[in-house]
Design an enzyme around this catalytic site. Structure first.
Site, PDB file in Angstrom:
ATOM      1  N   LYS A  96      39.739  38.514  51.101  1.00 42.86           N
ATOM      2  CA  LYS A  96      40.193  38.616  49.708  1.00 42.86           C
ATOM      3  C   LYS A  96      41.474  39.435  49.558  1.00 42.86           C
ATOM      4  O   LYS A  96      42.318  39.151  48.711  1.00 42.86           O
ATOM      5  CB  LYS A  96      39.088  39.233  48.838  1.00 42.86           C
ATOM      6  CG  LYS A  96      37.880  38.332  48.623  1.00 42.86           C
ATOM      7  CD  LYS A  96      38.234  37.152  47.740  1.00 42.86           C
ATOM      8  CE  LYS A  96      37.011  36.275  47.447  1.00 42.86           C
ATOM      9  NZ  LYS A  96      37.407  35.018  46.767  1.00 42.86           N
ATOM     10  N   GLU A 118      38.506  38.957  37.794  1.00 43.39           N
ATOM     11  CA  GLU A 118      37.091  38.616  37.661  1.00 43.39           C
ATOM     12  C   GLU A 118      36.456  38.837  39.026  1.00 43.39           C
ATOM     13  O   GLU A 118      37.150  38.791  40.046  1.00 43.39           O
ATOM     14  CB  GLU A 118      36.931  37.147  37.244  1.00 43.39           C
ATOM     15  CG  GLU A 118      36.973  36.119  38.392  1.00 43.39           C
ATOM     16  CD  GLU A 118      38.336  36.022  39.089  1.00 43.39           C
ATOM     17  OE1 GLU A 118      39.331  36.427  38.484  1.00 43.39           O
ATOM     18  OE2 GLU A 118      38.373  35.550  40.243  1.00 43.39           O
ATOM     19  N   SER A 385      34.963  35.004  57.264  1.00 40.03           N
ATOM     20  CA  SER A 385      35.770  35.457  56.126  1.00 40.03           C
ATOM     21  C   SER A 385      35.455  36.871  55.664  1.00 40.03           C
ATOM     22  O   SER A 385      36.273  37.506  55.008  1.00 40.03           O
ATOM     23  CB  SER A 385      35.619  34.476  54.969  1.00 40.03           C
ATOM     24  OG  SER A 385      34.251  34.312  54.660  1.00 40.03           O
TER      25      SER A 385
END
Lengths: 403, 268
Positions: A96, A118, A385
């Site tokens: 991220k 968000e 990830s």
């Protein structure tokens, strides 16, 4: 003769990937989106900005992340050689941050002083709060009230980082409602506020911009596998919620026709139960959150509730580029259920000593099916990830253990 | 002449401004919507704006979000909303009805099918919040083919070039959103709104309605002084929310607020 010009050229000037993508927002946001598109395109071509971004990725995020050969796991499965792209080793523990670093720099260059985001499980919220702290920007994170309860540790992390976390009580009180609320905030405070969307969804230019910031994953993987194996992989595997880690890995390989690609959605309790988060495998085309894409919706166009053991995949839509890559046949989209994902989690933990995020565990679970069908001379790259520390409570609960 | 154009022409003739109340179809219960529509006409409404419930109403403030959630607990669908308008038309074939909503329910039905069913049900205009004209070629063509007016929003962040584009894409009237934000937000700055409405008037012959932030008789009268129509939504929906125990009370409270607005607008 290798072509130098990329064959794949999506999206078009207005953000369309075939029939998907676009800008489906209220009029108040059309001006700000245009401003964002112009700024993004300008800085994409700006050498100073790119150098600044590279420096942040190297010194702050910790890139490049290793491409790790999972020898024991590969041998156990008895098929292809499996490499893991270790995004779990990034600062804050997931891919991220590649995107939040990029968007936050852009925000600063655009003169915006306030960041909003968000978040579902809280990973994107934490990554946003982290870069906001790093750059001294005000930060507000919208999070479904349901998720605030389920992910109290991440809520506290964001608060420690100086962010204000706003629980969203409307609708299903989860990620999609947090996204609605962030959009409402943006509409109200467009003058000083930059909205950092966490995935490759939303109105143009977000899907393309987030992809471009995440494509570092695939660019590094490509260089690393060429250096380590001397050839391209046969297959790429990544989990798909909104789809940013998958696009990040896939995009730099998209013109390499010999590389098969698998996007793994969350089948939840099973596709046949309807309780899943697999719009590409079991949904229909529609319009939500600023773009046309595959959605989980009922016969009347209402968005339906989703289920996945992994909060990061628990979203009724998916990035529009994935919708296009599905229709065009370039990427195969498959789904694995909660139990399979949990098995993938335990396998990697016990066999390789790596605790994967439950999101990434979906990609691992599919790899356990795919690898034995390939030869020992073939190569799979799996995007790991994120790390799984955040998920240990969920895993423990599943085993009937309370921590 | 469309019902909407006729309505504005008649108002102009009579020297009055157009009053457009909004309610969400099916709020608080589906059975009450048609009665409430008639009550609003009796209280002085010129055009009715009917919200189509959607699970993810991104442009709405908390008041209308909750109204949509109430309607959705009764599974109110786009088909149900069309049925409500059919029923309303049995007694009123004069008052224009505009649907306001989000694209996905229309997209799922298909634009052409939606347009023909809406026309047959007696709908005069459609405002789709999350569909800018750039994405709406097929949608516009389908509505045009059925003589349904396409109403687009212009906002405080719209530049003049886009204003012209939006005015060209619109028919019936143009809807100016008075503030940056969601429905039901803060008080509006009438002077700034008046300036923007003048700019729009210079670009188009269409009447301009103003909405967002109109709360009471005073603000309705102030906006009526600078615009052709006043749209009021959250303030009415708040009356529904406050009187949920009785259908009768809801009708009375909504009608009372509208009558006040009507009187204040006409007394300018």
């Amino acid at each position: 003769m290798a072509e130098t010009k990329p064959k794949y050229h999506y999206p078009d000037a207005r953000g369309h990937f075939g029939p998907y993508g676009g800008q489906f927002v209220a009029e108040t946001l059309m001006g700000p989106l245009e401003e964002l598109r112009e700024a993004y395109e300008r800085y994409l071509a700006d050498a100073d900005f790119q150098a600044e971004l590279d420096e942040e990725l190297r010194q702050y995020v910790g890139r490049p992340s290793p491409l790790y050969y999972a020898r024991r796991w590969s041998e156990k499965l008895g098929g292809a050689r499996i490499y893991l792209k270790r995004e779990d080793l990034n600062h804050t523990g997931a891919h991220k941050i590649n995107n939040t670093v990029g968007q936050a720099l852009l925000a600063r260059h655009m003169g915006k002083t306030r960041i909003i985001a968000e978040t579902g499980a809280g990973q994107h919220g934490v990554a946003t709060a982290t870069v906001a702290a790093r750059l001294g920007l005000e930060c507000v994170v919208y999070m479904g009230a349901e998720d605030v309860q389920r992910q109290s540790m991440n809520v506290y992390r964001m608060k420690l980082l100086g962010a204000r976390v706003v629980p969203v009580e409307s609708g299903s009180r989860t990620l999609k409602d947090a996204l609605n609320e962030a959009m409402r905030d943006w509409v109200t405070n467009v003058d000083n506020t930059f909205y950092i969307i966490g995935t490759v969804a939303g109105p143009h230019p977000y899907p393309a911009m987030v992809r471009d910031f995440q494509a570092i994953i695939g660019r590094e993987s490509r260089e690393q596998i060429l250096a380590q194996e001397g050839r391209l992989p046969d297959a790429l595997v990544a989990c798909v919620g909104g789809g940013s880690n998958a696009i990040g890995l896939f995009y730099p390989f998209i013109d390499d026709e010999s590389v098969a690609m698998y996007g793994v959605e969350a089948a939840g309790f099973g596709l046949e139960t309807g309780q899943h988060a697999a719009p590409l495998c079991a949904g229909k085309s529609g319009v939500l959150h600023g773009n046309r894409t595959y959605l989980m919706e009922d016969a009347h166009g209402q968005i339906t509730h989703t289920h996945s053991i992994s909060a990061g995949l628990d979203y009724p839509g998916v990035g529009p580029e994935h919708a296009w890559l599905k229709d065009s046949g370039r990427v195969h989209y498959v789904a694995v259920n909660d139990d399979e994902a949990l098995q993938g989690f335990h396998d990697l933990t016990r066999i390789e000593g790596i605790l994967p995020a439950l999101e990434s565990s979906h990609a691992l679970a599919y790899t356990t099916k795919l690898a034995p069908t390939l030869g020992k001379d073939q190569i799979i790259v799996v995007n790991l990830s994120g790390r799984g520390d955040k998920d240990i409570h969920t895993v423990a609960t599943h085993q009937g253990i309370s921590l | 002449m469309s019902r909407i154009a006729g309505c504005f022409a008649a108002a102009r003739e009579a020297g009055r401004k157009v009053l457009i109340p909004y309610i969400t179809a099916g709020d608080p219960v589906p059975e009450q919507t048609v009665t409430l529509m008639h009550a609003m006409v009796d209280a002085g409404a010129d055009i009715l704006e009917l919200g189509v419930p959607f699970s993810d109403p991104m442009a709405e403030g908390p008041v209308i979000q909750k109204a949509m959630e109430r309607a959705l607990t009764h599974q109110v669908t786009l088909d149900d909303v069309l049925d409500m308008v059919r029923t309303f038309r049995q007694q009123d074939d004069r008052t224009p009805v505009v649907l306001m909503g989000y694209l996905n329910p229309i997209e799922v039905k298909g634009y052409a099918r939606f347009a023909s069913e809406a026309a047959e049900a007696g709908i005069d205009g459609v405002l789709t919040v999350d569909l800018p004209p750039e994405e709406g070629e097929d949608y516009i063509r389908s509505l045009e083919a059925q003589d349904i007016d396409r109403i687009f929003l212009i906002s405080p962040t719209t530049d003049e070039k886009r204003m012209a584009t939006l005015s060209r894409a619109s028919s019936g009237f143009v809807y100016y959103v008075s503030l940056k934000g969601v429905t039901g937000a803060a008080n509006i700055d009438t002077k700034a709104v008046g300036d923007r409405v003048s700019t729009i008037h210079a670009l188009t012959d269409l009447p301009v309605g103003v909405g967002f932030g109109i709360k009471d008789a005073n603000s309705a009268a102030a906006v009526a002084a600078v615009a052709d129509a006043v749209v009021v939504g959250s303030a009415l929906v708040r009356q529904i929310e406050a009187n949920m125990t009785s259908a009768e009370k809801i009708n009375q409270a909504v009608a009372a607020l509208l009558s006040d607005m009507r009187r204040a607008m006409d007394a300018r």
